[in-house]
Design a protein around this motif. Sequence first.
Motif: not given
Length: 849
Positions: A396-406, A408-413, A425-428, A611-617
């Motif tokens: 199980a993988l938990y991925l956090l990226d504090f390097a101001a980038g995306m 780990f986005a490739r691992y999600a739909a 399980r989780l990607a930030g 996604n820290g830049t996305a606004v949830p609806r």
Amino acid sequence: MGSHRNALVAAVRQDLAEARGTARAVLAAAESARGEAQHRKRMVREAYATCLNQLAAAREDTRDDIQRRYRSEAVRLAGHLRGLATVTATGAAGAPWRVWAPSEPEPGGRPGLLRIGTIAFDETAALPGLVPLLDAAHLHLSGPSAVLDQVITGLLLRALGSTRPGDVRLTVYDPEQLGGTLAPFAPLSPALVGPGALGSLLDDLVEHICRINETPGPRTEPWRLVVLLADRATAAEMTPAQRAQLDRIVRTGVACGVHLVVRGLELEDHPSVERIVVHDQAAFCDSLGRLEIKLDPPPPADRVTAFCRSAAERMRAGPAPARLSDLEPPRFWAESSLTGLTAPIGDGTDGTLIEVPLGDDLPHALIGGPAGSGRTNLLHVWLGSLATRYGPEELALYLLDFAAGMSFARYAAGSRDPSWLPQVRLAGINIDSDREFGLATLRHLGDELRTRSQAAKRHGADTLAGLRTADPGGYWPRIVAVVDEFPAMLTGRDASAEEALHLLEDLARRGGSHGIHLILAATDLAGYRPLLAHLPLRIALPKARRVLADDNLGAAVIPRYHAVVNTDSGQSGANRIVRLPDAGDRTVWRTLQRRLWRSRPVGCEEPRLFNGTAVPRLPAGYRPAGRMPSADAPVGSSPGAVLGERIDVAAQPARLRLGRMPGRNLAVLGARTDEAGDVLAAAALSLAAQGPAQFSVICLVPEAERAAARLVAELPAAGWYDSADVTFDLPGSDVPHYVIGYALDAAGPVHRPALRALLDDGPERRIHVLGWWRTVPRLRDDLGGMGAGFDAIGAWVALDVPGADLAPLYPQPGGPLWHPRPRRALFFDRSVHRTPEVIIPYEVNSDHT
């Protein structure tokens, strides 16, 4: 005489049988483990020379009547010799010039023998004549200079053509022709040493040998191949010191990858010296005894030049990265993580795959490298290699990226590709300003650690392997948490940084034995030595600092797409150099991920992507037209107003319970009109979705009218009031009544008494105010001025209000530590919270929603 011949024949047959046995043993050893490659090559060379000499001795010592009986043995032995020659002189090292082409060694392969001609026994046997060089011997050649130069040219071409570009560094000492003797090799820019510089050359070689001997671990430097084309003057002018240096190189050079090819200068007798004596077009060498070698013709000059140009271009381009597909196992998800996780991340200097372990002995890893050094690429390579070996039940993988980038986005739909990596399980992503999400993830992992520790105690186990053995029906995959630029969570002297450091240290100290592994990556690691002490596995990228020990300079000399893997906390002597694949090709990665995604087991859930830049609806289930999920139903008779999304692992909404108790009102504070309107709209719509209710929407400023109108249009039977007809004298009701106020601070002194009374008494009559005040002082004025209390406001949401300004509403002195930022709010409910929590206001009634 006859008895003597019979005894001789018997002895020869015994020798032949032993030679055949050696040949079979060596050929079988050719299929053994790669780690025995050098030993195997030496055995093959010895068997090759032994067989040739025994065959020659048998041919000379037998008589005519014996020759007929011996010939069949000789033919069979010649076949074994050809097999040995094929094993030890593969590709460019042994092919005739008419079919010659450069060839790189197999991964893990070591240099073998080099062909200089053929050995003819009779009309049935013509065998290649091979001599040792790299990792085996120095060569001393004597005979006509013109012929020797042709032999040296062929040897250099075979040595360079059977190794990787750059693996052999060529130096030529040619005082007569000043390098012109080996002119075809000019494109490779060999180091040319002129007259009078022999002494400095020898001193440099001795220093190189000393440096290699003082460096622990296997040699990683290229071979040094030094051609000495000496003349009589050179031999006569050598000083005793130069002769001593030359003798020292002869004795110690081979073990350090330094080899001499000498013409015109005597070398001392030593087992490492292979002497080749040339007579016209025939040669004899030490390892082959009395056997005569018919020399091959010199290689065509144009072929030499073409090869050297091609090799020079490849050297200038630098080593190509390995391929990501090279790391894939023969069968996906065939490995068990019971005792640990092992996956290759690239190949070593000899082409063998370098595997990196995570387990009880090496529980966590530290990756360091400056910006642009390939840190993100290394993480992709490692995660991809792990994901092909261990299925979702094992990893199980938990991925956090504090390097101001995306990254780990490739691992999600995504919108273009619905696939995701089943182990994630989780990607930030884009969370450099959202330490709260990193802290929430660490808390989640801390809870998992406690769960596993308690389960292990119940089953009498100390490690994850023991727990999984004792509880085979449980779900205990190994967890790998990757935190890129992890110091971002630890900056500042606040409670969040202290808690994050405490959680990281606890996971680093106890997590490994329970199957929770950390991979921490950063640009700079200054100031975190207590934490780093728990990270023995170190991976340093080019120019990395503070990853390896202070006296370990391995990261300073490696090129791009390379890394230093060290399993001894960065200490010198434990370095392994690995060449990394390039994982940046999204098409290649997408193809691999889709293969894994299609094989995911039933029930495998899509990973949570923050996604820290996305606004949830606001989800449809929290609107009146939708249906509230049963799991989210309000507790008891207190409806819950949804205010925004909590920054946590599960993406739960932040709720405010509105019961018949004093103070059950909400104040939204700040000057950001759109966000304040979204908070109020989310609260009103979510309340309307929970059952019958009355709504009064009050809008007192023109800039909020559009948002208020949209809310009224969606709410069932809502009344809308503006500054002309606003009233706060509302009767009680059998159903909850919610007053949604936009800019209530604009109501003015006339309406303050009624508003204050509604705030004080309304909740007991099931009337609740959810209002927006643009500043804290204006809220205080509406509550009664400087001496008034804030008991009527049981909960508040602060937008762009500094923490110090919130002090009147906060139970602790000084106010909360809050630095406002866009699309983030501070939520505090005094009946629930001890400290406020950061939430993300939902996007509700913006133009595009």
